[in-house]
Design an enzyme around this catalytic site. Structure first.
Site, short mmCIF file in Angstrom:
data_model
loop_
_atom_site.label_atom_id
_atom_site.label_comp_id
_atom_site.label_asym_id
_atom_site.label_seq_id
_atom_site.Cartn_x
_atom_site.Cartn_y
_atom_site.Cartn_z
N SER A 199 14.91 43.34 52.80
CA SER A 199 14.32 41.98 52.18
C SER A 199 13.45 42.35 50.82
CB SER A 199 13.73 41.18 53.13
OG SER A 199 12.39 41.53 53.40
N GLU A 200 12.71 43.41 51.22
CA GLU A 200 11.61 43.86 50.28
C GLU A 200 12.47 44.47 48.99
OE1 GLU A 200 8.18 43.84 50.04
OE2 GLU A 200 8.51 42.45 51.77
#
Length: 307
Positions: free
Chosen positions: A66-67
């Site tokens: 996600s990051e």
DNA sequence: ATCCGGCCTG
DNA sequence: CAGGCGGGAT
């Protein structure tokens, strides 16, 4: 002493340095002012909380994905892609076992395709060196391809709840808005001590979610304060750019492996003409192919380009 | 047009 | 430190 002791003492030391132009504006911020700020952000953050899917896990791998997706790609688009990616590559080992072309394929449409290559390389390293897990700690994470200061801190804060200095555009927006209202140009070096002091010892994750949500909201109601960040730069136009051609070439080779340079040149020119632009020189195409090849997207073999 | 929960290289 | 790198949403 917590991990942020250095950030905290940096501020203490900095406050004695009266020669810095902005000392009076922000470094002299009292502990009370920080505490009050933290309280307000926590409160507003609770009201603005976004229940994003990657916030409902502590799996470092899931959070890492996600990051990386969120590096310069907006939440709304990541929302449509994160679960799909996780389903296709559920773990470090799964990602490492996959072919580069499949990872790049899954990435199509997210932008900044290099991130897919870095992701795959980092997965290979984690699979080989860390038994299929991500290393822990900002330093070790920072050493992996595609993971810089922000991503390393993000993974650490969100998966391990360990205090760290997480600075990205929303965090900058909040801190600049609060502590540098008059400044024209604020560096991360100036923000770091404040972000470090504000970071709690517990519920680090909740704290940064609040900052992100407040920052995202701030940008809707005010002129983007991050524009005053020293790192802020505007990007050149995408339409007609080399970047656009480069992305087009990558998609073309992925879709039709084995194309020769001449064939790519012909269809690229057709596409450019259809878009109302000039033909692309052979030199520019060669340069693009060389760059994509050097970066590891594909290579030339048996008369054609293929991943 | 703006800008995105940046990173890497020269 | 500057410049390159995607592509969609608003």
């Amino acid at each position: 002493m917590g991990p942020l002791a250095s950030a905290r003492s940096e501020v203490a030391a900095g406050s004695e340095n009266g020669s810095q132009p902005r000392e009076t504006e922000a470094a002299g911020v009292s502990d009370e002012a920080i505490a009050a700020f933290v309280g307000r952000v926590r409160e507003e953050g609770a009201r603005l909380y976004r229940d994003l899917p990657w916030r409902n896990t502590r799996d470092p791998y899931a959070i890492w994905i996600s990051e990386v997706m969120l590096q310069q790609t907006q939440v709304a688009r990541v929302l449509t892609r994160w679960e799909r990616f996780m389903k296709r590559f559920p773990s470090v080992d799964a990602l490492s076992a996959a072919a580069v072309a499949d990872v790049v394929d899954e990435w199509q449409g997210m932008g900044y395709n290099r991130r897919a290559l870095a992701l795959k390389r980092a997965a290979d390293i984690c699979s080989a060196e860390y038994g299929g897990a991500l290393p822990t700690g900002v330093e070790a994470l920072r050493a992996l391809p595609g993971i810089g200061d922000a991503t390393a801190a993000g993974i650490t804060a969100f998966s391990a709840d360990v205090p760290c200095v997480y600075i990205e555009t929303n965090v900058r927006a909040v801190f600049i808005h609060e502590f540098f209202p008059e400044a024209e140009r604020v560096t991360d070096k100036e923000l770091r001590p404040l972000v470090g002091r504000a970071c709690p010892d517990e519920d680090v994750r909740g704290w940064y979610y609040a900052l992100l949500d407040v920052g995202a909201h701030l940008k809707k109601t005010h002129a983007n304060p991050s524009r005053k960040a020293a790192v802020y730069t505007r990007q050149s136009a995408f339409e007609g750019s080399r970047r656009q051609k480069r992305a087009w070439v990558l998609r073309e080779v992925m879709a039709r492996p084995g194309l020769s340079t001449a064939e790519i040149h012909r269809s690229l020119n057709a596409a450019e003409l259809a878009a109302g632009r000039d033909r692309v020189s052979g030199e520019e195409l060669d340069s693009i192919l060389a760059a994509l090849s050097k970066e590891g997207f594909f290579s030339f073999a048996d008369g054609g380009w293929r991943a």
